[in-house]
Design an enzyme around this catalytic site. Structure first.
Site, PDB file in Angstrom:
ATOM      1  N   TYR A   1      -0.370   8.750  -2.074  1.00  0.00           N
ATOM      2  CA  TYR A   1      -0.353   8.580  -3.533  1.00  0.00           C
ATOM      3  C   TYR A   1      -1.512   9.367  -4.163  1.00  0.00           C
ATOM      4  CZ  TYR A   1       2.671   4.297  -3.497  1.00  0.00           C
ATOM      5  OH  TYR A   1       3.687   3.384  -3.369  1.00  0.00           O
ATOM      6  N   GLY A   2      -2.501   9.653  -3.348  1.00  0.00           N
ATOM      7  CA  GLY A   2      -3.795  10.135  -3.836  1.00  0.00           C
ATOM      8  C   GLY A   2      -3.788  11.420  -4.631  1.00  0.00           C
TER       9      GLY A   2
ATOM     10  N   CYS B   1      -4.253  -1.073  -2.143  1.00  0.00           N
ATOM     11  CA  CYS B   1      -4.352   0.381  -2.253  1.00  0.00           C
ATOM     12  C   CYS B   1      -5.277   0.676  -3.424  1.00  0.00           C
ATOM     13  CB  CYS B   1      -2.954   0.937  -2.512  1.00  0.00           C
ATOM     14  SG  CYS B   1      -2.902   2.695  -2.891  1.00  0.00           S
ATOM     15  N   ASN B   2      -6.361   1.371  -3.176  1.00  0.00           N
ATOM     16  CA  ASN B   2      -7.291   1.695  -4.266  1.00  0.00           C
ATOM     17  C   ASN B   2      -6.618   2.565  -5.316  1.00  0.00           C
ATOM     18  OD1 ASN B   2     -10.478   1.135  -3.448  1.00  0.00           O
ATOM     19  ND2 ASN B   2      -9.109   1.270  -1.704  1.00  0.00           N
ATOM     20  N   THR B   3      -5.788   3.499  -4.859  1.00  0.00           N
ATOM     21  CA  THR B   3      -5.175   4.451  -5.779  1.00  0.00           C
ATOM     22  C   THR B   3      -4.224   3.735  -6.737  1.00  0.00           C
ATOM     23  OG1 THR B   3      -5.344   6.051  -3.992  1.00  0.00           O
ATOM     24  CG2 THR B   3      -3.977   6.667  -5.852  1.00  0.00           C
TER      25      THR B   3
ATOM     26  N   GLU C   1      -1.145   8.822   8.505  1.00  0.00           N
ATOM     27  CA  GLU C   1       0.279   8.474   8.414  1.00  0.00           C
ATOM     28  C   GLU C   1       1.118   9.247   9.432  1.00  0.00           C
ATOM     29  OE1 GLU C   1       1.977   6.253   6.268  1.00  0.00           O
ATOM     30  OE2 GLU C   1       0.031   5.493   5.639  1.00  0.00           O
TER      31      GLU C   1
ATOM     32  N   CYS D   1     -10.821   3.847  -0.112  1.00  0.00           N
ATOM     33  CA  CYS D   1      -9.385   3.953   0.166  1.00  0.00           C
ATOM     34  C   CYS D   1      -9.130   3.038   1.354  1.00  0.00           C
ATOM     35  CB  CYS D   1      -9.030   5.402   0.521  1.00  0.00           C
ATOM     36  SG  CYS D   1      -7.395   5.621   1.248  1.00  0.00           S
ATOM     37  N   THR D   2      -8.051   2.257   1.291  1.00  0.00           N
ATOM     38  CA  THR D   2      -7.856   1.242   2.330  1.00  0.00           C
ATOM     39  C   THR D   2      -7.492   1.836   3.694  1.00  0.00           C
ATOM     40  OG1 THR D   2      -5.577   0.914   1.560  1.00  0.00           O
ATOM     41  CG2 THR D   2      -7.264  -0.578   0.700  1.00  0.00           C
ATOM     42  N   HIS D   3      -7.125   3.108   3.717  1.00  0.00           N
ATOM     43  CA  HIS D   3      -6.879   3.751   5.017  1.00  0.00           C
ATOM     44  C   HIS D   3      -8.191   4.024   5.776  1.00  0.00           C
ATOM     45  CE1 HIS D   3      -2.839   4.573   3.496  1.00  0.00           C
ATOM     46  NE2 HIS D   3      -2.500   5.146   4.638  1.00  0.00           N
TER      47      HIS D   3
ATOM     48  N   ASP E   1       0.877  -1.177   0.000  1.00  0.00           N
ATOM     49  CA  ASP E   1       0.000   0.000   0.000  1.00  0.00           C
ATOM     50  C   ASP E   1       0.915   1.228   0.000  1.00  0.00           C
ATOM     51  OD1 ASP E   1      -2.251   1.697   0.259  1.00  0.00           O
ATOM     52  OD2 ASP E   1      -2.114   1.677   2.441  1.00  0.00           O
ATOM     53  N   SER E   2       0.326   2.390  -0.246  1.00  0.00           N
ATOM     54  CA  SER E   2       1.103   3.618  -0.147  1.00  0.00           C
ATOM     55  C   SER E   2       1.503   3.875   1.307  1.00  0.00           C
ATOM     56  CB  SER E   2       0.259   4.794  -0.620  1.00  0.00           C
ATOM     57  OG  SER E   2      -0.863   4.927   0.230  1.00  0.00           O
TER      58      SER E   2
HETATM   59  N1  DGL Z   1      -4.530   3.379   0.958  1.00  0.00           N
HETATM   60  C1  DGL Z   1      -4.433   4.170  -0.235  1.00  0.00           C
HETATM   61  C2  DGL Z   1      -5.674   3.920  -1.079  1.00  0.00           C
HETATM   62  O1  DGL Z   1      -6.340   2.940  -0.853  1.00  0.00           O
HETATM   63  C3  DGL Z   1      -4.170   5.578   0.146  1.00  0.00           C
HETATM   64  C4  DGL Z   1      -3.873   6.456  -1.010  1.00  0.00           C
HETATM   65  C5  DGL Z   1      -2.916   7.585  -0.724  1.00  0.00           C
HETATM   66  O2  DGL Z   1      -1.785   7.311  -0.355  1.00  0.00           O
HETATM   67  O3  DGL Z   1      -3.331   8.731  -0.934  1.00  0.00           O
HETATM   68  O4  DGL Z   1      -6.015   4.642  -1.981  1.00  0.00           O
END
Ligand code: DGL
Length: 255
Positions: free
Chosen positions: A35-36, A66-68, A144, A176-178, A3-4
């Site tokens: 990453y978003g 990570c969805n992104t 984070e 988003c997984t967060h 993930d990011s």
């Molecule tokens: N967990 C990432 C996701 O699912 C976070 C994206 C990010 O880092 O902005 O999109």
């Protein structure tokens, strides 16, 4: 899986529950989070780098937790590497099917919402349903940096959720997984009438199916290991891991 940052741990939790016989390596690229709001090219580059790291460790399958990265880079990952990749699909379909008000909300990063994959999924599965898209700018950075339980976070979430509630949503997709780390806070603000949907269980089932189909499932009695790597300060990650298992250790990487 990668993930990011630390959010993909919400996907890890479901996968480990369903597949306790598998060794898992979790990689948090927190140095490059979020990453978003990055370009597609940057997200692809980070995803390649994360994949190389995991393949060097001998991984047989990679979950893009990570969805992104899933919506922006999985096509390129599949073209470049031979291992199976599991990607996260925004859970628009179950949300649209369940909605009675015919208005669903999706909270996701800017890069997810602007991706082709998300837009294709949304058009395909949300016919007859109004999709209210809300960018979750700022949420990942607060998580984070250890500010998950802070006034700033409360204000941000409240603002985003209230905007969607005003449009009469009855389903809220956490894209988003967060975000599932904030589930109880989100639930509290959204209220009982809004159903909250994330992708964790579906991804775990999908991972199991692919491992079975590809004949990769571990049915031996070999020792299973759970490893967690992060390329930034590991303290926040360690606090989250402690909730799952006091023996889980966040290891710091220079990468
Ligand atoms: N967990 C990432 C996701 O699912 C976070 C994206 C990010 O880092 O902005 O999109």
């Amino acid at each position: 899986m990668f993930d990011s940052g630390i959010g993909g741990i919400t996907i890890y939790e479901e996968i480990h529950k369903l597949l306790p016989n598998e060794s898992i390596i979790y990689l948090a690229d927190s140095k490059n989070a979020p990453y978003g709001q990055k370009s597609k090219e940057e997200i692809i580059e980070f995803s390649f780098k994360n994949t190389d790291y995991l393949l060097n460790k001998g991984c047989k399958l990679i979950v893009v937790a990570c969805n992104t990265a899933s919506t922006n880079a999985v096509k390129e990952l599949r073209e470049k590497y031979d291992v199976p990749f599991i990607r996260i699909q925004p859970a628009i379909k179950p949300a649209a099917l369940k909605s009675k008000t015919k208005v669903v909300g999706i909270l996701a990063t800017e890069s997810t919402l602007s991706s082709n994959l998300y837009n294709e999924t949304s058009q395909k599965f949300a016919q007859g349903v109004l999709v209210i898209e809300q960018k979750g700018n700022g949420i990942v950075s607060l998580i984070e940096s250890g500010k998950m339980f802070s006034m700033e976070m409360d204000e941000l979430i409240e603002k985003y959720i209230l905007q969607m509630l005003q449009k009469n949503i009855d389903q809220l997709v956490l894209g988003c997984t967060h975000y599932p780390l904030l589930r109880s806070k989100i639930k509290y603000i959204a209220g009982e009438k809004v159903n909250i949907i994330d992708s964790g269980e579906a991804i775990a089932r999908q991972t199991k199916n692919i491992l079975e189909k590809e004949n990769l499932i571990n049915d031996s009695d070999s020792i299973k290991t759970q490893q967690f790597y992060i390329n930034k300060n590991s303290e926040v990650f360690q606090q989250i891991l402690n909730r799952f298992d006091k023996y889980f250790k966040a290891e710091r990487l220079n990468f």
